[in-house]
Design an enzyme around this catalytic site. Structure first.
Site, PDB file in Angstrom:
ATOM      1  N   LYS A 184       0.730  -1.287  -0.062  1.00 13.21           N
ATOM      2  CA  LYS A 184       0.020  -0.058  -0.012  1.00 13.21           C
ATOM      3  C   LYS A 184       0.820   1.210   0.029  1.00 13.21           C
ATOM      4  O   LYS A 184       2.064   1.114  -0.149  1.00 13.21           O
ATOM      5  CB  LYS A 184      -1.029   0.001   1.166  1.00 13.21           C
ATOM      6  CG  LYS A 184      -1.838  -1.257   1.004  1.00 13.21           C
ATOM      7  CD  LYS A 184      -2.935  -1.088   0.055  1.00 13.21           C
ATOM      8  CE  LYS A 184      -3.625  -2.558  -0.400  1.00 13.21           C
ATOM      9  NZ  LYS A 184      -4.452  -2.985   0.609  1.00 13.21           N
TER      10      LYS A 184
HETATM   11  C1  LIG Z   1      -5.508  -4.273   0.879  1.00 15.89           C
HETATM   12  C2  LIG Z   1      -6.882  -4.087   1.070  1.00 15.89           C
HETATM   13  C3  LIG Z   1      -7.509  -4.217   1.879  1.00 15.89           C
HETATM   14  C4  LIG Z   1      -7.068  -4.896   3.586  1.00 15.89           C
HETATM   15  O1  LIG Z   1      -5.918  -4.559   4.090  1.00 15.89           O
HETATM   16  P1  LIG Z   1      -5.287  -5.174   4.941  1.00 15.89           P
HETATM   17  O2  LIG Z   1      -4.442  -4.133   5.722  1.00 15.89           O
HETATM   18  O3  LIG Z   1      -4.450  -6.228   4.307  1.00 15.89           O
HETATM   19  O4  LIG Z   1      -6.204  -5.900   5.974  1.00 15.89           O
HETATM   20  C5  LIG Z   1      -8.828  -3.759   2.262  1.00 15.89           C
HETATM   21  N1  LIG Z   1      -9.603  -3.454   0.956  1.00 15.89           N
HETATM   22  C6  LIG Z   1      -9.078  -3.240  -0.033  1.00 15.89           C
HETATM   23  C7  LIG Z   1      -9.538  -2.656  -1.156  1.00 15.89           C
HETATM   24  C8  LIG Z   1      -7.720  -3.522  -0.186  1.00 15.89           C
HETATM   25  O5  LIG Z   1      -7.130  -3.541  -1.314  1.00 15.89           O
END
Ligand SMILES: *Cc1c(COP(=O)(O)O)cnc(C)c1O
Length: 386
Positions: A184
Site C-alpha cells: 500500500k
Molecule cells: C489491501 C486491501 C484491504 C485489506 O487491507 P489489510 O491491511 O491487508 O487488511 C481492504 N480493502 C482493499 C480494497 C484492499 O485493497
C-alpha cells in the site's frame, strides 16, 4: 537494454525507517506503546480528524468499525463487488449480509444509483471503496446514507493520501479504514488505522481491539497505570506493535514525497497511452487528489487478437509484473453459493474485471523502468492489434 524483471509492487524503505525501527528495538518497548500513540496522533492530524485507532490490518479496522456501528445478524451492509476479500468478509464476521452492488465503469468506484437501489429496511451501513486511490462520489454516497440512516464505513485501503473536493479521505464518513499492508501507499509491513470523529465509537474500537479490556497494556504496566482492568466484552487481538508504528511514523512523514513519485509514474503512463485506441484508462476527477495506489489499463473490446490473460502473459514474458484488481466478489464460490449470485448480476464489475490489468506504480520506480513498462505495453498492443 536491461531485462531484469520489474516487480508489480515494492515497498519504499529508507535508512530513516530502519533507524526508527532499530531505536524501537533498543528502547525495551516493542509492542503497543508510546510510538503507536504518537503514530495515531500524527495520522489523525494528517487526515484532519479527532480519533485514530491503530490496529494490525485494515481488515481489523473494518471489523471494529462495523462492530462499533452495532452491525449484527439480520442486518444488510452494501459493498461494491469490485473489491478485495476484506471489504465483505468483515460483514460476515458479524453475521450480517453483504449486499454486493455495481461500480461505475468510468472509474470503478461504487455506483451511487446502484447503492440507492440496494437499500432495504434491513440496510444498516455502506462500505464505499476508494478504488485505486480516487475518492468515491462522497457527496452522493453521504446523501443516500443520511436519508436511509446508514453508517458510512469507508474502505480507504487505497486512499492515503486522497482528497475529495478538497477534503481529506479520513474526514468524511463515520469511520474511515486505512491499510498499511506491504504493497500500500504507506506501509508498516502489516497494519491499519480506523479514523473517526465519534468519541463513543473510537472508545469502543479501542476497547475491542484489545480483548474488550477497558485499559490497554501500556497504561496497565507503565508507571502511570496500574494492574487493574475490566473485560467489558469478548474483544479481539488487533493491536499494532510499536515496531510497526515506528515504521509507520516515518512512512507518514515521507507520504508526500512518495506520492510525488507515483504521480510522475501516472503522468508518464497517461502520456504514453492516451492516443492508443486499444487501451482505455480510468477517468480521473482531479489528478492531484488521487493517491495513485493503482494504475489500471482496460483492453478495449474488439481491438486486439489476444485475450486479457494472454496480454498479461506477454507482459510477463517481457519481464513486467502485473496484477488484476479485482476478481469481483460475486464471482467467488463463497458468495456465489451462499447468496446465489450469477456473473451478470453485477455487470459493470464483471466487465471491469474481464478487461483490466494493473501496471506497476510505486515510488522506487526509475524513469527508465516506467518507460520500459509503457514501451512493453505498447509493443504488445502493436503486435496483436486487429
Ligand atoms: C489491501 C486491501 C484491504 C485489506 O487491507 P489489510 O491491511 O491487508 O487488511 C481492504 N480493502 C482493499 C480494497 C484492499 O485493497
Amino acid at each position: 537494454m536491461t531485462t531484469s524483471p520489474i516487480p508489480f509492487a515494492l515497498p519504499d524503505i529508507t535508512e530513516r525507517e530502519k533507524a526508527e525501527v532499530a531505536a524501537t528495538l533498543d528502547s525495551g518497548w516493542i509492542t503497543t506503546g508510546p510510538r503507536t500513540k504518537a503514530f495515531e496522533r500524527e495520522f489523525a492530524a494528517t487526515v484532519g480528524n479527532t480519533h485514530a485507532v491503530a490496529v494490525n490490518s485494515c481488515t481489523a479496522a473494518l471489523h471494529l468499525a462495523l462492530e462499533a456501528a452495532g452491525i449484527g445478524p439480520g442486518d444488510e451492509v452494501i459493498v461494491p463487488s469490485l473489491t478485495f476479500a476484506a471489504s465483505a468478509e468483515v460483514v460476515r464476521y458479524l453475521g450480517a449480509r453483504p449486499v454486493l452492488v455495481d461500480v461505475l465503469s468510468s472509474n470503478h468506484n461504487i455506483d451511487p444509483a446502484a447503492m440507492a437501489a440496494a437499500v432495504t429496511s434491513r440496510t444498516r451501513a455502506v462500505i464505499p471503496v476508494h478504488f485505486a486511490g480516487q475518492a468515491c462520489d462522497m457527496d452522493r454516497v453521504l446523501d443516500i446514507a443520511r436519508s436511509a440512516n446508514l453508517a458510512v464505513i469507508e474502505d480507504a485501503a487505497h486512499a492515503f493520501p486522497t482528497f475529495y473536493r478538497g477534503r481529506a479521505i479520513g474526514s468524511l464518513g463515520d469511520v474511515t479504514c486505512f491499510s498499511f499492508y506491504a504493497t500500500k501507499t504507506i506501509t508498516t509491513g502489516e497494519g491499519g488505522m480506523a479514523v473517526t470523529a465519534r468519541d463513543d465509537w473510537a472508545e469502543r474500537m479501542r476497547v475491542m481491539s484489545l480483548h474488550g479490556i477497558s485499559k490497554d497494556a501500556w497504561k496497565r504496566y507503565s508507571a502511570e497505570g496500574n494492574w487493574y482492568y475490566e473485560i467489558v466484552a469478548p474483544g479481539f487481538k488487533y493491536n499494532m506493535t510499536d515496531i510497526a508504528a515506528a515504521l509507520g511514523s516515518v512512512q507518514l512523514r515521507r507520504a508526500g514525497e512518495m506520492l510525488e513519485k507515483r504521480r510522475a509514474v501516472s503522468r508518464a503512463y497517461i502520456d504514453a497511452f492516451s492516443d492508443c485506441d486499444a487501451l482505455e484508462l480510468l477517468q480521473v476527477r482531479d489528478f492531484d487528489e488521487h493517491s495513485w495506489h493503482l494504475f489500471v489499463i482496460k483492453l478495449r473490446e474488439g481491438t486486439l487478437r489476444i485475450t486479457r490473460n494472454e496480454f498479461i502473459l506477454e507482459l510477463k514474458a517481457l519481464g513486467i509484473g502485473t496484477s488484476v484488481h479485482f476478481i469481483p466478489l460475486h464471482l467467488h464460490p463463497y458468495y456465489r453459493e451462499t447468496y446465489g449470485y450469477s456473473p451478470e448480476d453485477v455487470p459493470a464489475a464483471l466487465d471491469a474485471y474481464e478487461r483490466s490489468i494493473s501496471l506497476p506504480i510505486y515510488s522506487t520506480m526509475t524513469s527508465t523502468t516506467v518507460e520500459r513498462v509503457a514501451w512493453s505495453v505498447l509493443d504488445v498492443v502493436n503486435r496483436h492489434q486487429r
